[in-house]
Motif scaffolding. Sequence first.
Motif, PDB file in Angstrom:
ATOM      1  N   VAL A 170      49.136  -6.115  38.066  1.00 38.48           N
ATOM      2  CA  VAL A 170      48.089  -5.923  38.731  1.00 38.48           C
ATOM      3  C   VAL A 170      47.483  -4.685  37.840  1.00 38.48           C
ATOM      4  CG1 VAL A 170      48.455  -4.629  40.760  1.00 38.48           C
ATOM      5  CG2 VAL A 170      46.552  -5.922  40.584  1.00 38.48           C
ATOM      6  N   LYS A 171      46.102  -4.874  37.623  1.00 34.36           N
ATOM      7  CA  LYS A 171      45.213  -3.762  37.004  1.00 34.36           C
ATOM      8  C   LYS A 171      44.277  -3.481  38.073  1.00 34.36           C
ATOM      9  CE  LYS A 171      46.085  -4.551  32.282  1.00 34.36           C
ATOM     10  NZ  LYS A 171      46.905  -3.310  32.097  1.00 34.36           N
ATOM     11  N   SER A 172      43.990  -2.176  38.380  1.00 35.47           N
ATOM     12  CA  SER A 172      43.012  -1.702  39.348  1.00 35.47           C
ATOM     13  C   SER A 172      42.174  -0.580  38.880  1.00 35.47           C
ATOM     14  CB  SER A 172      43.691  -1.357  40.720  1.00 35.47           C
ATOM     15  OG  SER A 172      44.410  -2.373  41.312  1.00 35.47           O
ATOM     16  N   LYS A 173      40.833  -0.818  39.199  1.00 40.30           N
ATOM     17  CA  LYS A 173      39.750   0.410  38.840  1.00 40.30           C
ATOM     18  C   LYS A 173      38.992   0.478  40.193  1.00 40.30           C
ATOM     19  CE  LYS A 173      39.602  -0.874  33.996  1.00 40.30           C
ATOM     20  NZ  LYS A 173      38.679  -1.112  32.782  1.00 40.30           N
ATOM     21  N   SER A 174      38.685   1.965  39.793  1.00 39.60           N
ATOM     22  CA  SER A 174      37.765   2.271  41.117  1.00 39.60           C
ATOM     23  C   SER A 174      36.912   3.388  40.603  1.00 39.60           C
ATOM     24  CB  SER A 174      38.835   3.127  42.300  1.00 39.60           C
ATOM     25  OG  SER A 174      37.948   3.423  43.435  1.00 39.60           O
ATOM     26  N   TYR A 222      29.904   6.362  47.839  1.00 37.74           N
ATOM     27  CA  TYR A 222      29.651   4.909  47.304  1.00 37.74           C
ATOM     28  C   TYR A 222      30.855   4.522  46.550  1.00 37.74           C
ATOM     29  CZ  TYR A 222      28.590   0.683  44.724  1.00 37.74           C
ATOM     30  OH  TYR A 222      28.409  -0.488  44.146  1.00 37.74           O
ATOM     31  N   THR A 223      31.600   3.541  46.639  1.00 36.41           N
ATOM     32  CA  THR A 223      32.705   3.087  46.014  1.00 36.41           C
ATOM     33  C   THR A 223      32.907   1.471  45.498  1.00 36.41           C
ATOM     34  OG1 THR A 223      34.209   4.711  47.311  1.00 36.41           O
ATOM     35  CG2 THR A 223      35.498   2.914  46.108  1.00 36.41           C
ATOM     36  N   HIS A 224      33.148   1.398  44.119  1.00 35.37           N
ATOM     37  CA  HIS A 224      33.196   0.100  43.633  1.00 35.37           C
ATOM     38  C   HIS A 224      34.685  -0.006  43.140  1.00 35.37           C
ATOM     39  CE1 HIS A 224      32.277  -3.706  41.613  1.00 35.37           C
ATOM     40  NE2 HIS A 224      32.835  -3.061  40.397  1.00 35.37           N
ATOM     41  N   ASP A 225      35.544  -1.099  43.602  1.00 32.70           N
ATOM     42  CA  ASP A 225      36.892  -1.318  43.367  1.00 32.70           C
ATOM     43  C   ASP A 225      36.893  -2.800  42.611  1.00 32.70           C
ATOM     44  OD1 ASP A 225      37.957   1.020  44.270  1.00 32.70           O
ATOM     45  OD2 ASP A 225      38.195   0.450  46.329  1.00 32.70           O
ATOM     46  N   THR A 226      38.041  -2.704  41.661  1.00 35.76           N
ATOM     47  CA  THR A 226      38.030  -4.054  41.074  1.00 35.76           C
ATOM     48  C   THR A 226      39.655  -4.242  40.875  1.00 35.76           C
ATOM     49  OG1 THR A 226      38.111  -3.465  38.964  1.00 35.76           O
ATOM     50  CG2 THR A 226      35.990  -4.260  39.812  1.00 35.76           C
ATOM     51  N   LYS A 227      40.145  -5.471  41.333  1.00 34.44           N
ATOM     52  CA  LYS A 227      41.602  -5.635  41.132  1.00 34.44           C
ATOM     53  C   LYS A 227      41.747  -7.030  40.392  1.00 34.44           C
ATOM     54  CE  LYS A 227      43.709  -3.302  45.028  1.00 34.44           C
ATOM     55  NZ  LYS A 227      44.880  -2.434  44.325  1.00 34.44           N
ATOM     56  N   HIS A 228      42.730  -7.077  39.318  1.00 35.39           N
ATOM     57  CA  HIS A 228      42.742  -8.133  38.741  1.00 35.39           C
ATOM     58  C   HIS A 228      44.444  -8.332  38.488  1.00 35.39           C
ATOM     59  CE1 HIS A 228      38.761  -8.582  37.369  1.00 35.39           C
ATOM     60  NE2 HIS A 228      38.699  -7.236  36.881  1.00 35.39           N
ATOM     61  N   GLY A 229      45.203  -9.382  39.032  1.00 37.60           N
ATOM     62  CA  GLY A 229      46.321  -9.438  39.244  1.00 37.60           C
ATOM     63  C   GLY A 229      46.994 -10.878  39.082  1.00 37.60           C
ATOM     64  N   GLU A 230      48.174 -10.944  39.022  1.00 36.26           N
ATOM     65  CA  GLU A 230      48.824 -12.315  38.638  1.00 36.26           C
ATOM     66  C   GLU A 230      50.180 -12.202  39.201  1.00 36.26           C
ATOM     67  OE1 GLU A 230      49.547 -16.053  35.403  1.00 36.26           O
ATOM     68  OE2 GLU A 230      49.042 -13.993  34.895  1.00 36.26           O
ATOM     69  N   LEU A 231      50.646 -13.343  40.041  1.00 39.58           N
ATOM     70  CA  LEU A 231      51.986 -13.673  40.398  1.00 39.58           C
ATOM     71  C   LEU A 231      52.589 -14.366  39.457  1.00 39.58           C
ATOM     72  CD1 LEU A 231      54.100 -13.359  42.557  1.00 39.58           C
ATOM     73  CD2 LEU A 231      53.306 -15.483  43.490  1.00 39.58           C
ATOM     74  N   LEU A 232      53.434 -13.822  38.456  1.00 41.87           N
ATOM     75  CA  LEU A 232      53.986 -14.417  37.366  1.00 41.87           C
ATOM     76  C   LEU A 232      55.090 -15.637  37.596  1.00 41.87           C
ATOM     77  CD1 LEU A 232      54.010 -11.171  35.303  1.00 41.87           C
ATOM     78  CD2 LEU A 232      52.311 -12.927  35.166  1.00 41.87           C
ATOM     79  N   THR A 233      56.045 -15.017  38.409  1.00 43.20           N
ATOM     80  CA  THR A 233      57.086 -15.750  38.582  1.00 43.20           C
ATOM     81  C   THR A 233      57.300 -15.826  40.369  1.00 43.20           C
ATOM     82  OG1 THR A 233      58.041 -15.213  36.590  1.00 43.20           O
ATOM     83  CG2 THR A 233      59.596 -16.112  38.422  1.00 43.20           C
TER      84      THR A 233
END
Length: 805
Positions: free
Chosen positions: A471-475, A498-509
């Motif tokens: 997962v990659k996260s940014k805030s 004020y907060t802006h959060d993003t998460k990009h993740g993957e369950l690989l296995t």
Amino acid sequence: MVRAGLLAGASLAASVILPTLAHAESDAAPADAAAPSTEAPAAPGAGLTEIVVTATKRETNLQKTPISMNVISAAVMKDRHVQSLLDLADGAIPSLRVATFEARQTALTIGIRGIVPLDANQPAREQGVGIYVDGVYLGRQHGLNAALFDVERVEVLKGPQGTLFGRNTEGGALSIVTKAPSGKFDGRVSGGVGNYGSYNGEVHLDLPEYKNISIKLDGVVQYQDATTKNPLAGQYGWNYYDRRGGRVAVRWKPTSNITDDFTYDVGRDANTPFYSQLLNYNPNGCVAGAVTASCSIPGTAFTTLSGTVASLPSQVVVNGRTRMTVADIGVPQQPSVDKTFGFANTLKWKVAPFMELRAITAWRGVTSAQWDNSGGAHRVPVYSANGAFSRYSLANLTQHQFSQELQAVGSVSNFDYAAGFFYFEESASDNAATPNSNTWTTDANGNVTGYTINSAVFTNPFASIDRASAVKSKSYAGYGQVTWSPVPAWHFTVGGRYTHDTKHGELLTFRNTFNGNTLDKSWDRFNPMATIAWDATSDLHFYGKYSTGYRAGGASSRSPTYRNFDPESVRSFEIGMKSDFWDHRARFNLAGYIMDRKNSQVDFNAVYPDPNTGTNVNVLETVNAAGTTKIRGVEADLTLKPVEGLTLTGSYAYTYTKIPPVVNPFTGITQNVYVVFTPRNAASASADYEHPIGSAGTAVRLHLDANYSQSTQTFDQFATHNDASFVVNGRLSLADIPVASGGQKFTVGIWARNLLNTDYVYRRDPSNSLPAFGTGTTGSIKGVLGDYGNFNAPRTFGVDATVRF
């Protein structure tokens, strides 16, 4: 990383450009953000001294700061023999709860005021209490139990801190402040030995300033043998640790109004978990047939039970009363190892008498390799003839983070302000495997004759991957807070973030099969706060506070579908009083609060048929609870100095929690759920006595503390409680003995933790004593064994000495 690179470049450029510009400000005030309170510390023997904190991003008097908080000083940590954050699990601060994750000691569960995430060890899951070291946020709770480097104090901020500290501070924040270089030659060397083969050592060296540069060096080592032995030769036992670390701090002061602090630290913590004992055998009386009230799983609609509860092999010991010193079954086990590192640069420029600019830049990382075989025969699967057993929980995690914070702090007329921008990015990945390390051996009649070790756990333990994710996260955040004091006695504070959060993740296995389920979400939040504070007198202060906070959403990597869940948010109403009286010999602080939490993140765990393979798998699903979770509490702290040399303290916390019933994701049935590791009543008390000997400053010092916590749940979905706890710690020392004409002093002391050697189960798991999912409305009891749990650490004691020069 583009934004990260730009911000890093800006910070480094500022460290070069600002000194040049600052020569024009040679008459400006010193670099500290705000001068400490003008109230002078009490003279020796006159009463309690002032405590300075930085909870509002400026130095203020604790008693005049309208925040419910406790401060753990370096002296208190020494008296309690606190070597790591886990040592605060004894309840030194009643509303602060610290527990180790079952599989290893370095992944800690930290909670304040009922905000206690049970499993924040997953890459796409966040903690509920923010942990900071010198203003730098730590994104993962892995590695938190590593050695502490020359800590000046730990500030425990209670209640939501979403404005100044940001996301994931719903319950509060733990702000660790280390000692900075002084620019004067100073140092100390400490060492000690204790039972269980333990030893510890510290070296702290402060070098004199040279050409506006000061350097401070810290080195720490802490070691303890296992307190529960492993019968398998050559393998590690349980509750072993070996922590080592070093830190370099450099302070550059090119002018009187600029300070630049650079630090680098590295640590290694090798440890084994606390032993998981089998506490009882089939405690719910499960038998095949109709479901009974005791043998049922909350949130299920089983009507019948199938299977047979297996009998226990003679090698298995059932002990729910006392901590075992030797495990009943020998298992392969090596230490889990966490490695941490960090770079940080904090630049402060007093650009004008009314403003200080700051830039805090940090890179940090942690790698964690878990090798946990804590349960032996007490973990699924249970006994079957010639069957495998002893679940060896293996996992790897790697995390890197970058953060950049820019702040402006100052005062204009009757206004004090703090404002800033914050950027954080993180990449984390993990994988896990759970091979069975042992196999029962039986004779022709099916009787157990012993067990053997599966060689595969040594040759290829990760042959089958249970799960792997990344997962990659940014805030991004912008915040501001201003306090207006129209008259000296009244203070009105408003703020927002004020907060802006993003998460990009993957369950690989999942279960050794490519999965591909993803997390791709972003969230926006605005967290306001407002405070009214009244100084009734110079020693009596009242405040009312409204504050908010939120914890980011994520996904469960223990779920076959990588189930996503949303953020949870908290709003809090708090009133408080802080007072000094009896000629500053007494201090009493009181706070009461009401917290409402929306979308509580609740965990459900079950042994459930894998939809891909049809075989049973241990699954954890996290869902958001509908409705409002209620958290109510009262906290009180009393400090007395009745006579010269004697200081008495007492603290108490009452915490009520109630989560609305939640739909079980495995069954679709609504059930009760609970806030974990949050006792209804908790208290702590201590006594410190110091008596001078002679006229050279030597003194005898005695410290005793006692800590109590009521029993509480340890799993969201089970009403089962752990044990109530009562722990006493003590220290006796002969301090500040002159050893040379140059001012060198020597201190020697004896210490004990858990002085009365009390035993209590701090984590009790009923999942192995209840039916598992069968088919339809039939539950299976063939896997039923009993409750298992982890006892607290036994009594430890030792002697140590310190030389200051």
